[in-house]
Design a protein around this motif. Sequence first.
Motif, PDB file in Angstrom:
ATOM      1  N   ASN A  88      59.149 -32.684  12.405  1.00 43.78           N
ATOM      2  CA  ASN A  88      58.290 -31.509  12.230  1.00 43.78           C
ATOM      3  C   ASN A  88      57.198 -31.474  13.290  1.00 43.78           C
ATOM      4  O   ASN A  88      56.940 -30.430  13.900  1.00 43.78           O
TER       5      ASN A  88
ATOM      6  N   ASN B 133      58.437 -30.554  16.716  1.00 41.75           N
ATOM      7  CA  ASN B 133      58.845 -29.157  16.855  1.00 41.75           C
ATOM      8  C   ASN B 133      57.730 -28.166  16.521  1.00 41.75           C
ATOM      9  O   ASN B 133      58.004 -27.004  16.213  1.00 41.75           O
TER      10      ASN B 133
ATOM     11  N   THR C  97      58.080 -25.070  18.639  1.00 40.45           N
ATOM     12  CA  THR C  97      59.394 -24.442  18.724  1.00 40.45           C
ATOM     13  C   THR C  97      59.414 -23.157  17.911  1.00 40.45           C
ATOM     14  O   THR C  97      59.210 -23.182  16.695  1.00 40.45           O
ATOM     15  N   PRO C  98      59.675 -22.022  18.558  1.00 38.44           N
ATOM     16  CA  PRO C  98      59.718 -20.742  17.821  1.00 38.44           C
ATOM     17  C   PRO C  98      60.812 -20.758  16.756  1.00 38.44           C
ATOM     18  O   PRO C  98      61.930 -21.199  16.999  1.00 38.44           O
TER      19      PRO C  98
ATOM     20  N   TYR D 192      61.097 -22.608  14.129  1.00 37.64           N
ATOM     21  CA  TYR D 192      61.370 -23.876  13.452  1.00 37.64           C
ATOM     22  C   TYR D 192      60.725 -23.857  12.071  1.00 37.64           C
ATOM     23  O   TYR D 192      59.573 -23.468  11.900  1.00 37.64           O
ATOM     24  N   LYS D 193      61.481 -24.290  11.077  1.00 32.25           N
ATOM     25  CA  LYS D 193      60.989 -24.350   9.698  1.00 32.25           C
ATOM     26  C   LYS D 193      60.702 -25.798   9.331  1.00 32.25           C
ATOM     27  O   LYS D 193      61.585 -26.648   9.384  1.00 32.25           O
TER      28      LYS D 193
ATOM     29  N   ASP E 174      55.602 -16.454  15.690  1.00 32.59           N
ATOM     30  CA  ASP E 174      56.951 -16.719  16.192  1.00 32.59           C
ATOM     31  C   ASP E 174      57.879 -17.279  15.115  1.00 32.59           C
ATOM     32  O   ASP E 174      59.015 -17.646  15.386  1.00 32.59           O
TER      33      ASP E 174
ATOM     34  N   ASN F 183      57.422 -20.080  13.295  1.00 30.13           N
ATOM     35  CA  ASN F 183      57.286 -21.519  13.118  1.00 30.13           C
ATOM     36  C   ASN F 183      56.381 -21.788  11.916  1.00 30.13           C
ATOM     37  O   ASN F 183      55.318 -21.192  11.787  1.00 30.13           O
ATOM     38  N   THR F 184      56.809 -22.684  11.034  1.00 27.32           N
ATOM     39  CA  THR F 184      56.030 -22.966   9.825  1.00 27.32           C
ATOM     40  C   THR F 184      55.359 -24.339   9.849  1.00 27.32           C
ATOM     41  O   THR F 184      54.882 -24.815   8.822  1.00 27.32           O
ATOM     42  N   VAL F 185      55.311 -24.986  11.016  1.00 28.69           N
ATOM     43  CA  VAL F 185      54.699 -26.311  11.126  1.00 28.69           C
ATOM     44  C   VAL F 185      53.184 -26.173  11.248  1.00 28.69           C
ATOM     45  O   VAL F 185      52.688 -25.489  12.125  1.00 28.69           O
TER      46      VAL F 185
END
Length: 131
Positions: free
Chosen positions: A27, A30, A33-34, A36-37, A90, A92-94
């Motif tokens: 996580n 990333n 990273t667009p 990325y969950k 984007d 991304n949920t991080v």
Amino acid sequence: MADDALFGIHGKALTLRSQRLSMLASNIANAGTPGYKARDIDFRAALANAGGAEAPMKLATTNPGHLGTDPTTAANANLKYRVPLAPALDGNTVDAQQEQAAFADNTVRYQATLNFLSARFKGLLTAITGQ
């Protein structure tokens, strides 16, 4: 070591903590990273599924076509997507701070499990050698 009755739940806990560390590191890696969950392992549920304390009743497969209940897949069965507090535009949920905090917490718990197992090994060695 994870299946050894001598060390009880601690071997399984060590394996799951290691898998969780890998997931949290992924996580963090990333974070930019667009799309990325962020994912995490529900440790308590995974440990229960692996046969730890408060383990649910084991399922028996009566037909070769049935799905197995292999405890090594306990972490994968309890893999969850993290609900973001403020998702990025984007997709991304991080949340880097949340991931780092979870990583630090898991690292401390991993080390505590290692310390327990180390003390257990030392006790066994003392009993074997008689010193």
